[in-house]
Scaffold this motif. Structure first.
Motif, PDB file in Angstrom:
ATOM      1  N   SER A  94       0.822  -1.213   0.000  1.00  0.00           N
ATOM      2  CA  SER A  94       0.000   0.000   0.000  1.00  0.00           C
ATOM      3  C   SER A  94       0.855   1.263   0.000  1.00  0.00           C
ATOM      4  CB  SER A  94      -0.932  -0.013   1.212  1.00  0.00           C
ATOM      5  OG  SER A  94      -0.189  -0.313   2.367  1.00  0.00           O
ATOM      6  N   MET A  95       2.046   1.170  -0.602  1.00  0.00           N
ATOM      7  CA  MET A  95       2.952   2.325  -0.564  1.00  0.00           C
ATOM      8  C   MET A  95       2.468   3.473  -1.454  1.00  0.00           C
ATOM      9  SD  MET A  95       6.060   0.718  -2.795  1.00  0.00           S
ATOM     10  CE  MET A  95       7.124   2.095  -2.484  1.00  0.00           C
ATOM     11  N   TYR A  96       1.597   3.174  -2.412  1.00  0.00           N
ATOM     12  CA  TYR A  96       1.164   4.224  -3.328  1.00  0.00           C
ATOM     13  C   TYR A  96      -0.345   4.215  -3.467  1.00  0.00           C
ATOM     14  CZ  TYR A  96       0.550   6.801  -7.698  1.00  0.00           C
ATOM     15  OH  TYR A  96       0.140   7.701  -8.653  1.00  0.00           O
ATOM     16  N   ASN A  97      -0.954   5.387  -3.325  1.00  0.00           N
ATOM     17  CA  ASN A  97      -2.391   5.486  -3.525  1.00  0.00           C
ATOM     18  C   ASN A  97      -2.684   6.163  -4.843  1.00  0.00           C
ATOM     19  OD1 ASN A  97      -3.512   4.293  -1.153  1.00  0.00           O
ATOM     20  ND2 ASN A  97      -2.710   6.030  -0.002  1.00  0.00           N
ATOM     21  N   MET A 147      -0.944  -9.834 -15.912  1.00  0.00           N
ATOM     22  CA  MET A 147       0.494  -9.698 -16.134  1.00  0.00           C
ATOM     23  C   MET A 147       1.057  -8.428 -15.496  1.00  0.00           C
ATOM     24  SD  MET A 147       2.195 -10.544 -19.787  1.00  0.00           S
ATOM     25  CE  MET A 147       0.957 -11.583 -20.532  1.00  0.00           C
ATOM     26  N   HIS A 148       0.179  -7.637 -14.836  1.00  0.00           N
ATOM     27  CA  HIS A 148       0.630  -6.405 -14.164  1.00  0.00           C
ATOM     28  C   HIS A 148       1.013  -6.726 -12.725  1.00  0.00           C
ATOM     29  CE1 HIS A 148      -1.610  -4.709 -17.504  1.00  0.00           C
ATOM     30  NE2 HIS A 148      -1.237  -3.502 -17.186  1.00  0.00           N
ATOM     31  N   ILE A 149       2.304  -6.861 -12.459  1.00  0.00           N
ATOM     32  CA  ILE A 149       2.733  -7.198 -11.107  1.00  0.00           C
ATOM     33  C   ILE A 149       2.486  -6.002 -10.175  1.00  0.00           C
ATOM     34  CG2 ILE A 149       4.672  -7.909  -9.672  1.00  0.00           C
ATOM     35  CD1 ILE A 149       5.944  -9.083 -12.256  1.00  0.00           C
ATOM     36  N   PRO A 150       1.768  -6.227  -9.050  1.00  0.00           N
ATOM     37  CA  PRO A 150       1.494  -5.122  -8.119  1.00  0.00           C
ATOM     38  C   PRO A 150       2.700  -4.843  -7.211  1.00  0.00           C
ATOM     39  CG  PRO A 150      -0.107  -6.942  -7.885  1.00  0.00           C
ATOM     40  CD  PRO A 150       1.071  -7.456  -8.671  1.00  0.00           C
ATOM     41  N   ASP A 151       2.619  -3.753  -6.431  1.00  0.00           N
ATOM     42  CA  ASP A 151       3.623  -3.500  -5.401  1.00  0.00           C
ATOM     43  C   ASP A 151       3.554  -4.610  -4.362  1.00  0.00           C
ATOM     44  OD1 ASP A 151       4.833  -1.051  -6.219  1.00  0.00           O
ATOM     45  OD2 ASP A 151       3.020   0.029  -5.629  1.00  0.00           O
ATOM     46  N   GLY A 152       4.708  -5.002  -3.831  1.00  0.00           N
ATOM     47  CA  GLY A 152       4.728  -5.983  -2.752  1.00  0.00           C
ATOM     48  C   GLY A 152       4.993  -7.406  -3.211  1.00  0.00           C
ATOM     49  N   TYR A 153       4.942  -7.654  -4.513  1.00  0.00           N
ATOM     50  CA  TYR A 153       5.159  -9.021  -5.009  1.00  0.00           C
ATOM     51  C   TYR A 153       6.618  -9.290  -5.372  1.00  0.00           C
ATOM     52  CZ  TYR A 153       0.258 -10.397  -5.130  1.00  0.00           C
ATOM     53  OH  TYR A 153      -1.012 -10.754  -4.776  1.00  0.00           O
ATOM     54  N   LEU A 154       7.351  -8.230  -5.753  1.00  0.00           N
ATOM     55  CA  LEU A 154       8.753  -8.409  -6.137  1.00  0.00           C
ATOM     56  C   LEU A 154       9.662  -7.785  -5.080  1.00  0.00           C
ATOM     57  CD1 LEU A 154       8.735  -7.505  -9.951  1.00  0.00           C
ATOM     58  CD2 LEU A 154       8.582  -9.784  -8.917  1.00  0.00           C
ATOM     59  N   SER A 155      10.787  -8.463  -4.815  1.00  0.00           N
ATOM     60  CA  SER A 155      11.779  -7.926  -3.889  1.00  0.00           C
ATOM     61  C   SER A 155      12.596  -6.852  -4.612  1.00  0.00           C
ATOM     62  CB  SER A 155      12.701  -9.050  -3.436  1.00  0.00           C
ATOM     63  OG  SER A 155      13.237  -9.709  -4.562  1.00  0.00           O
ATOM     64  N   PRO A 156      13.208  -5.932  -3.839  1.00  0.00           N
ATOM     65  CA  PRO A 156      14.037  -4.892  -4.481  1.00  0.00           C
ATOM     66  C   PRO A 156      15.137  -5.493  -5.344  1.00  0.00           C
ATOM     67  CG  PRO A 156      13.733  -4.412  -2.142  1.00  0.00           C
ATOM     68  CD  PRO A 156      13.106  -5.747  -2.381  1.00  0.00           C
ATOM     69  N   GLN A 157      15.696  -6.639  -4.935  1.00  0.00           N
ATOM     70  CA  GLN A 157      16.769  -7.223  -5.758  1.00  0.00           C
ATOM     71  C   GLN A 157      16.244  -7.743  -7.100  1.00  0.00           C
ATOM     72  OE1 GLN A 157      15.883  -8.202  -2.641  1.00  0.00           O
ATOM     73  NE2 GLN A 157      16.486 -10.300  -2.187  1.00  0.00           N
TER      74      GLN A 157
END
Lengths: 109, 225
Positions: free
Chosen positions: A59-62, B1-11
């Protein structure tokens, strides 16, 4: 305006009007979101927990119009369909502005 | 196919940002050379087309849903480098305005859909068409280009998601990001694309490519070479 461009624009306009099919058909066939695009609630329900990093980042971006919905998730289908069309218009409007800006920036020959 | 925030690690998402930005800067350089008042409106329309086609979620009854991307058609008609720009503009707007795809995953999603799909489509078309001028062969090449390229995009996406439990784990052994292993991610995404979404991308590519060939043959990038 050249004929081909006009035809493409008519096609894009038709796609905009038909876009609510993109929410109606999945509802009709009771299919869920795309694989791997779930909310943390769904991930928690399926796995029994929400991974730490996911919890932090999810939820970092709204976004101003999250999920192409100007209203709420529980809204009746007709309202969501309206939202969906307006979202399409917003998206195309933004693309149109970027296109016009690019044309303005083109060197005059 | 749109990966959301939180699914991929920064690396994962940081290197993919770097890869995507490299492709985008090459694309901008290449397209700039032939940029004209004639091409730009077509690039805008291509971007709008891709944006819209991704809104048409196609259901797998009782399962998940997916969509075509339109990137294969754009690559064939306007060239893969133009497709990189047009499709990534659509993807960036989807992330920023509609949170369709994460902010952290803009690099990954753009790489999968705006780089992999156009180039795989372009290559596939060239291989299958060969030197043939037969309309049937060209349609077959266009269909296969759409079908295979969407599959390739899905496999990249599934791999990026599927390696998360291997590369990002908390001290107690639990995955920190996407918890689904490769053995789940790859088959699920592959089957959806092979049986449903890829066919749609293939049909759209073949039908509209045929239309453009009929109406404006000198617009078509891939038939110029």
């Amino acid at each position: 305006m050249p004929g081909l461009q006009k035809k493409i624009l008519i096609g894009l306009f038709a796609m905009t009007l038909l876009s609510p099919l993109g929410i109606l058909l999945p509802k009709m066939f009771t299919s869920g979101k795309a694989w791997g695009e779930w909310s943390t609630e769904k991930v928690s329900k399926d796995n029994g927990y929400v991974p730490q990093g996911m919890q932090k980042d999810a939820s970092m971006y709204n976004a101003p119009v999250a999920d192409y919905n100007l209203g709420r998730e529980q809204d009746p289908v007709w309202k969501q369909s309206g939202s969906y069309i307006i979202s399409a218009v917003i998206g195309i409007g933004a693309i149109g502005l970027i296109t016009l800006a690019t044309i303005k920036l083109l060197p005059k020959k | 196919m749109h990966i959301p925030d939180g699914y991929l690690s920064p690396q994962t998402y940081l290197p993919l940002y770097a890869v995507f930005i490299s492709f985008l800067s090459v694309a901008i350089k290449k397209v700039k050379q032939k940029l004209s008042v004639r091409l730009v409106p077509f690039m805008g329309m291509a971007s709008a087309f891709s944006f819209l086609i991704m809104m048409f979620n196609i259901p797998i009854p009782g399962g998940s849903s997916g969509h075509a991307v339109g990137a294969a058609l754009i690559a064939l008609v306007l060239g893969p480098w133009v497709a990189v720009i047009s499709v990534s503009v659509a993807l960036i707007l989807q992330a920023l305005i509609f949170s369709d795809g994460g902010i952290t995953a803009i690099g990954a999603n753009s790489f999968n859909m705006a780089v992999v799909i156009p180039f795989v489509a372009y290559g596939t078309f060239k291989i299958i068409r060969g030197k043939s001028h037969s309309a049937q062969r060209i349609s077959l090449a266009a269909f296969t280009a759409g079908y295979i390229s969407l599959f390739a995009g899905a496999i990249f996406t599934a791999t990026e998601l599927g390696i998360q439990p291997l590369i990002a784990v908390s001290p107690d052994g639990r995955p920190l990001y996407s918890p689904y292993p490769l053995s789940v991610a790859i088959p699920v995404m592959a089957i959806g694309n092979l049986l449903v979404f890829g066919i749609v991308e293939g049909l759209i590519t073949a039908l509209l490519f045929k239309y453009f060939c009929k109406h404006n043959i000198n617009l078509i990038e891939i038939l110029k070479a």
